[in-house]
Design an enzyme around this catalytic site. Structure first.
Site, mmCIF file in Angstrom:
data_model
loop_
_atom_site.group_PDB
_atom_site.id
_atom_site.type_symbol
_atom_site.label_atom_id
_atom_site.label_comp_id
_atom_site.label_asym_id
_atom_site.label_seq_id
_atom_site.Cartn_x
_atom_site.Cartn_y
_atom_site.Cartn_z
ATOM 1 N N HIS A 101 -2.097 1.886 -4.832
ATOM 2 C CA HIS A 101 -3.106 0.910 -4.401
ATOM 3 C C HIS A 101 -3.058 -0.355 -5.257
ATOM 4 C CE1 HIS A 101 -5.494 3.595 -1.727
ATOM 5 N NE2 HIS A 101 -4.889 4.522 -2.457
ATOM 6 N N GLU A 126 -4.425 -3.093 -4.660
ATOM 7 C CA GLU A 126 -5.695 -3.837 -4.588
ATOM 8 C C GLU A 126 -6.623 -3.536 -5.757
ATOM 9 O OE1 GLU A 126 -4.802 -1.278 -2.751
ATOM 10 O OE2 GLU A 126 -6.486 -0.083 -2.011
ATOM 11 N N CYS A 167 -0.797 3.014 0.841
ATOM 12 C CA CYS A 167 -1.092 4.449 0.819
ATOM 13 C C CYS A 167 -0.927 5.049 2.214
ATOM 14 C CB CYS A 167 -2.454 4.709 0.190
ATOM 15 S SG CYS A 167 -2.502 6.323 -0.609
HETATM 16 N N1 GLN Z 1 -4.568 10.557 3.250
HETATM 17 C C1 GLN Z 1 -3.388 10.180 2.541
HETATM 18 C C2 GLN Z 1 -3.089 11.127 1.398
HETATM 19 O O1 GLN Z 1 -3.927 11.845 0.954
HETATM 20 C C3 GLN Z 1 -3.481 8.750 2.056
HETATM 21 C C4 GLN Z 1 -4.574 8.500 1.061
HETATM 22 C C5 GLN Z 1 -4.941 7.056 0.916
HETATM 23 O O2 GLN Z 1 -4.627 6.235 1.779
HETATM 24 N N2 GLN Z 1 -5.632 6.720 -0.151
HETATM 25 O O3 GLN Z 1 -1.981 11.166 0.924
#
Ligand code: GLN
Length: 537
Positions: A509, A511, A383
């Site tokens: 994600h 995970e 992310c």
């Molecule tokens: N802050 C980033 C976004 O909103 C990544 C979010 C995250 O890592 N879950 O796109």
């Protein structure tokens, strides 16, 4: 329709006793006997969900397939049971009040005074029973957050009391307490447990089973004492001694027949045989690694391990799949600089840059990515971790000066990461990100194809920003390829470096989907790449 039974898990004396792990362990034991089980967490705070909470407060925010932002205990449930949870598996006081107040405004209670009892408690009971409505489950285990005696948890305990009355032996209550060891006295103390059960009794709830969290084994005499003072049989006093790994807890609970005691209480005296072979195999592999591999997790919430719970557990699953112990070094991104990066990341065979929000620690993350890229160290960006990999590439390979994400720098001349079109009009912060499962199509011919065995995958998301497609070609020409694309919205989901042994960034994600039985392939391959890297050194 199944004849669903309900098990409630409450806690006393102190918080953080591991109610989530006990609930998940019991669920796994019931599942091992062929029952279908789901687990639910009721959280007594007023936030509608934990999505707006700082990870320092309650640890990681877990995301389900259906896009619910939930308590991290749901992660344990999924990792233990290998079945997905949903929004219905996590309910907060905020959500309960929100729906009662909405009903009141709609006129559902016309003429009535709306009160905690019965309106709030009815809503709680409804949410508990909702899980059984699809007819899928033999057992619904409901974990009540907080500690018995807290003002916030009173309506929940009252709902348990009522349900107990309504359901007869189709309901059971497990109370988890602390039995501390007093070094000066050289003994374990049962008094806090007695007091905590007394508090529960004052609220009209007699526990069926008492699970005692302790540092050392409870003697027969102490077990009998707890039984006597708390009105339970002595085989219903179960000890939960500290163990090396949470994955051992189901077996420790099985040794003490927690599942059989509960089943007996609920009128099931001839349950099916228990088959925990898969679990035992996993545990034996976990405990007998052939070597150790060192991987850095670069993030800004590293002071609190729970902030990266699912990532750390995914490494345990992936390490076990590769027969190695993954030792994760938590590296604080705020303190990584060009000068000390080599020292901070020395000896690492893999570097993971963590998800996150906001400006703090961002330059340290970018510096860590650069170190991984230039030194051919296996890299996984998740992310925000993928987004910083893109920023790093833009600045240092494409020489786009000032390249950044619009999240950190509104006025950047090169917004290589930009706000998603669908997010531009969103102003509220709660539950408004791109959340939950979305499809991604894998481009054949890249390393990512060795990770996933199918071309169309589904992964969970939690973000507002995305790769800016205007830069797609420029990146590809220079060696950073978009190798996974959302086929419906044309969003970049996965990037990969061509001239690097293993460098992958994912917008989703992985995970959140790794379980004991299904370690996530991205983590499995990342650890494998780290092993290969360590061998070449
Ligand atoms: N802050 C980033 C976004 O909103 C990544 C979010 C995250 O890592 N879950 O796109």
């Amino acid at each position: 329709m199944k004849d669903t039974r309900y098990i409630f898990v409450t806690g006393g004396v102190v918080s953080s006793l591991g109610k989530g792990i006990i609930s998940a362990s019991l669920a796994r034991l019931l599942q091992a006997r062929g029952y279908s089980v789901t687990i639910q967490k009721l959280d007594p705070y007023i936030n509608v969900d934990p999505g707006t909470l700082n990870p320092y407060e309650h640890g990681e925010c877990f995301v389900t397939d259906d896009g619910a932002e939930t308590d991290l205990d749901l992660g344990h449930y999924e990792r233990f049971l290998n079945i997905p949870t949903s929004q219905a598996n996590n309910v907060t006081t905020g959500r309960i009040y929100q729906s009662v107040i909405e009903k009141e405004r709609r006129g559902d209670y016309l003429g009535e005074t709306v009160q905690i009892i019965p309106h709030i408690t009815d809503e709680i009971k409804y949410r508990i029973r909702l899980l059984a409505q699809n007819g899928k489950y033999d057992f619904v285990i409901t974990e009540i957050g907080g500690t018995v005696g807290d003002i916030e948890s009173l309506p929940y305990i009252e709902a348990v009391r009522q349900l107990r009355w309504e359901l007869g032996n189709h309901a059971a209550v497990i109370h988890l307490t602390l039995v501390p060891y007093l070094a000066a006295a050289g003994e374990l103390k049962t008094k806090p447990t007695q007091h905590s059960v007394k508090t529960l009794l004052e609220l009209g709830v007699q526990p069926d089973v008492i699970v005692c969290r302790c540092e050392r084994n409870i003697s027969e005499a102490q077990r009998n004492k707890i039984a006597l003072f708390c009105n339970v049989a002595s085989d219903s006093v179960v000890e939960s001694v500290d163990v090396e790994t949470i994955y051992e807890v189901p077996l420790r609970m099985r040794d003490q027949k927690l599942d059989l005691v509960i089943l007996r209480k609920m009128g099931i005296t001839d349950p099916r045989e228990s088959d925990l072979q898969v679990w035992e195999d996993f545990l034996s592999r976990l405990k007998n690694p052939t070597s150790t591999i060192h991987i850095a997790l670069v993030g800004k919430y590293v002071e609190l391990k729970d902030a990266y719970k699912s990532i750390l557990e995914s490494f345990i699953h992936a390490g076990t799949a590769n027969q190695v112990k993954v030792k994760v070094k938590l590296v604080h991104s705020e303190f990584v600089t060009e000068e000390n990066v080599a020292e901070q990341l020395s000896g690492m065979s893999g570097i993971l840059v963590a998800p996150g929000f906001g400006e703090r620690g961002i330059e340290g993350k970018i510096t860590s990515v650069r170190y991984a890229r230039e030194n051919n160290i296996p890299f996984l960006g998740i992310c925000l971790g993928m987004q910083v990999a893109v920023i790093e590439f833009a600045r240092n390979v494409l020489h786009l000066e000032g390249a950044h994400s619009r999240e950190m720098d509104r006025r950047t001349p090169h917004p290589v990461i930009d706000i998603m079109e669908s997010q531009k009009k969103v102003s509220g912060k709660g539950g408004t990100m791109r959340l939950g499962l979305y499809p991604c199509k894998i481009k054949p011919g890249y390393k990512i194809s060795e990770v996933y065995s199918t071309e169309l995958i589904n992964e969970r998301h939690r973000h507002r920003y995305e790769f800016n497609n205007k830069y797609l070609e420029m990146f590809a020409m220079a060696g950073m390829q978009a190798v996974g694309i959302n086929p419906n919205e044309d969003l970049v989901e996965i990037v990969e470096l061509s001239n690097h042994p293993w460098f992958i960034g994912v917008q989703f994600h992985p995970e959140y989907r790794s379980t004991v039985e299904n370690p996530h392939p991205l983590f499995v391959r990342f650890v494998k790449a780290a092993i290969e890297f360590a061998q070449t050194k």
